[in-house]
Write an enzyme that holds these catalytic residues in place. Structure first.
Site, short mmCIF file in Angstrom:
data_model
loop_
_atom_site.label_atom_id
_atom_site.label_comp_id
_atom_site.label_asym_id
_atom_site.label_seq_id
_atom_site.Cartn_x
_atom_site.Cartn_y
_atom_site.Cartn_z
N LYS A 46 0.82 -1.22 0.00
CA LYS A 46 0.00 0.00 0.00
C LYS A 46 0.85 1.27 0.00
O LYS A 46 0.50 2.26 -0.62
CB LYS A 46 -0.96 0.00 1.19
N ASP A 102 -10.79 2.50 2.29
CA ASP A 102 -11.24 1.81 3.51
C ASP A 102 -12.02 2.72 4.46
O ASP A 102 -13.05 2.31 5.01
CB ASP A 102 -10.04 1.23 4.28
P1 NAP Z 1 -2.17 -4.27 10.12
O1 NAP Z 1 -1.80 -3.07 9.33
O2 NAP Z 1 -1.27 -5.46 10.17
O3 NAP Z 1 -2.45 -3.75 11.63
C1 NAP Z 1 -2.83 -4.64 12.65
C2 NAP Z 1 -2.86 -3.88 13.98
O4 NAP Z 1 -3.30 -4.79 14.99
C3 NAP Z 1 -1.49 -3.37 14.42
O5 NAP Z 1 -1.65 -2.11 15.05
C4 NAP Z 1 -1.07 -4.42 15.44
O6 NAP Z 1 -0.20 -3.93 16.42
C5 NAP Z 1 -2.39 -4.72 16.07
N1 NAP Z 1 -2.37 -5.99 16.79
C6 NAP Z 1 -2.06 -7.22 16.32
N2 NAP Z 1 -2.15 -8.12 17.31
C7 NAP Z 1 -2.52 -7.45 18.43
C8 NAP Z 1 -2.75 -7.83 19.78
N3 NAP Z 1 -2.66 -9.09 20.18
N4 NAP Z 1 -3.11 -6.87 20.66
C9 NAP Z 1 -3.22 -5.59 20.27
N5 NAP Z 1 -3.01 -5.16 19.00
C10 NAP Z 1 -2.66 -6.09 18.10
O7 NAP Z 1 -3.57 -4.85 9.63
P2 NAP Z 1 -4.78 -4.02 8.99
O8 NAP Z 1 -4.63 -4.00 7.52
O9 NAP Z 1 -4.90 -2.75 9.73
O10 NAP Z 1 -6.02 -5.00 9.30
C11 NAP Z 1 -6.50 -5.16 10.62
C12 NAP Z 1 -7.79 -5.99 10.57
O11 NAP Z 1 -8.79 -5.27 9.86
C13 NAP Z 1 -7.62 -7.33 9.84
O12 NAP Z 1 -8.40 -8.30 10.50
C14 NAP Z 1 -8.22 -7.05 8.48
O13 NAP Z 1 -8.76 -8.22 7.88
C15 NAP Z 1 -9.34 -6.09 8.85
N6 NAP Z 1 -9.71 -5.24 7.72
C16 NAP Z 1 -11.00 -5.30 7.29
C17 NAP Z 1 -11.40 -4.51 6.25
C18 NAP Z 1 -12.82 -4.58 5.80
O14 NAP Z 1 -13.10 -4.12 4.68
N7 NAP Z 1 -13.72 -5.10 6.60
C19 NAP Z 1 -10.49 -3.64 5.61
C20 NAP Z 1 -9.16 -3.58 6.09
C21 NAP Z 1 -8.79 -4.41 7.14
P3 NAP Z 1 1.39 -3.71 16.12
O15 NAP Z 1 1.44 -2.48 15.24
O16 NAP Z 1 1.95 -3.52 17.45
O17 NAP Z 1 1.85 -4.95 15.42
#
Ligand code: NAP
Length: 279
Positions: free
Chosen positions: A77, A114
């Site tokens: 991205k 998003d």
């Molecule tokens: P990402 O960029 O990898 O970010 C994940 C975040 O979660 C990071 O801040 C990470 O912390 C945190 N995290 C992971 N494990 C954790 C834990 N045990 N406790 C607290 N925080 C934790 O992922 P993303 O793209 O933002 O996606 C996040 C979620 O949203 C995913 O499940 C994805 O499928 C969903 N999503 C859905 C849509 C939709 O259209 N519905 C769109 C986008 C994303 P660190 O930074 O410390 O690693």
């Protein structure tokens, strides 16, 4: 998932691709090919696995290959933002692009759909966040997009994350945004009436990444996870009397915005939603 009938692509079929790594489990090809079929467009959507260090190269090749546009997922991205000639306000603020449109002159226009997808999905559920305090848990790409969009729509933001620098950086996207630790979540839930899980915790059936004991009927809990459609967080939230909303609506609405950006055609939301009707 519904089976989509469509004619086989020909030499004149327009092509849109998703790039990322991994991409094999993405629902986007299903959603967009259903939408192309429903609108009678001779377009096809394919998923291409592009290695981590080849993102800029892949985006830059779009025009030469004659593609109409692109969706971009992790880890490309930021590279996509670098490779675009023009960015929307959201994409520039987030330095993140999930949708690229190839202009007729070959210039690449990058958007981040998003945040808008999230707001439209809540709208469709009759939920307005203006004037409310919203707690976003997580500080990754989705959390940042949602935080920015919520701030624009007039919400007050609290961001909880396990890394203070991540929480601060996301909270700074919202004027007056407050960063807190994961341990502060129960306290933050006293102020917030909407809480958003923007972590991947729950995708494999795990319990929520934060304490849910202070959730009650005054809360709306939004889980961005869409597979499973019903996470443990949503089950626990509903048991506590809160309203639960899953991530499928956001997935469909962010896709709809991409679809219209590429084609100029109104997205067939019902068809898109039906195509990924998850159990
Ligand atoms: P990402 O960029 O990898 O970010 C994940 C975040 O979660 C990071 O801040 C990470 O912390 C945190 N995290 C992971 N494990 C954790 C834990 N045990 N406790 C607290 N925080 C934790 O992922 P993303 O793209 O933002 O996606 C996040 C979620 O949203 C995913 O499940 C994805 O499928 C969903 N999503 C859905 C849509 C939709 O259209 N519905 C769109 C986008 C994303 P660190 O930074 O410390 O690693």
């Amino acid at each position: 998932m519904a089976q989509i009938e469509r004619p086989a692509p020909t030499a004149s079929t327009r092509v849109v691709a998703l790039i990322g790594d991994p991409v094999a489990h993405s629902l986007s090809p299903t959603i967009h090919n259903a939408a192309f079929a429903a609108t009678g467009l001779d377009w096809v959507y394919v998923a291409l696995s592009v290695p981590r260090d080849r993102g800029v190269e892949a985006v830059s090749a779009l025009h030469a290959l004659g593609l109409a546009g692109l969706n971009v997922t992790a880890p490309h991205k930021e590279a996509a933002a670098d490779a675009c000639d023009e960015l929307t306000q959201d994409a520039a603020a987030l330095r993140s692009v999930n949708t690229v449109v190839v202009r007729p002159d070959g210039r690449l226009f990058g958007d981040s759909t998003d945040g808008e997808g999230f707001i439209r999905a809540l709208d469709a559920e009759g939920v307005k966040c203006a004037g409310r305090t919203v707690l976003v848990v997580g500080a990754g790409g989705a959390a940042r997009a949602v935080t920015l969009a919520l701030a624009r729509s007039g919400a007050r933001l609290i961001v909880a994350a396990r890394r203070p620098e991540g929480a601060n950086s996301a909270a700074n996207l919202a004027p007056g945004g407050v960063a807190v630790t994961m341990e502060d979540v129960p306290l933050a839930l006293r102020e917030a009436s909407v809480v958003v899980n923007a972590t991947p915790i729950g995708m494999s059936g795990e319990p929520p990444p934060f304490a849910t004991k202070s959730l009650g009927s005054e809360h709306i809990v939004v889980d961005l996870i869409y597979r499973p459609a019903e996470t443990r967080l949503l089950v626990m939230a509903r048991a506590a009397g809160a309203r639960g909303i899953g991530g499928l609506g956001m997935l469909v609405h962010q896709a709809a915005r991409s679809f219209t950006a590429w084609t100029g055609v109104e997205a067939p939301l019902d068809v898109m939603r039906e195509s990924v009707h998850l159990p």
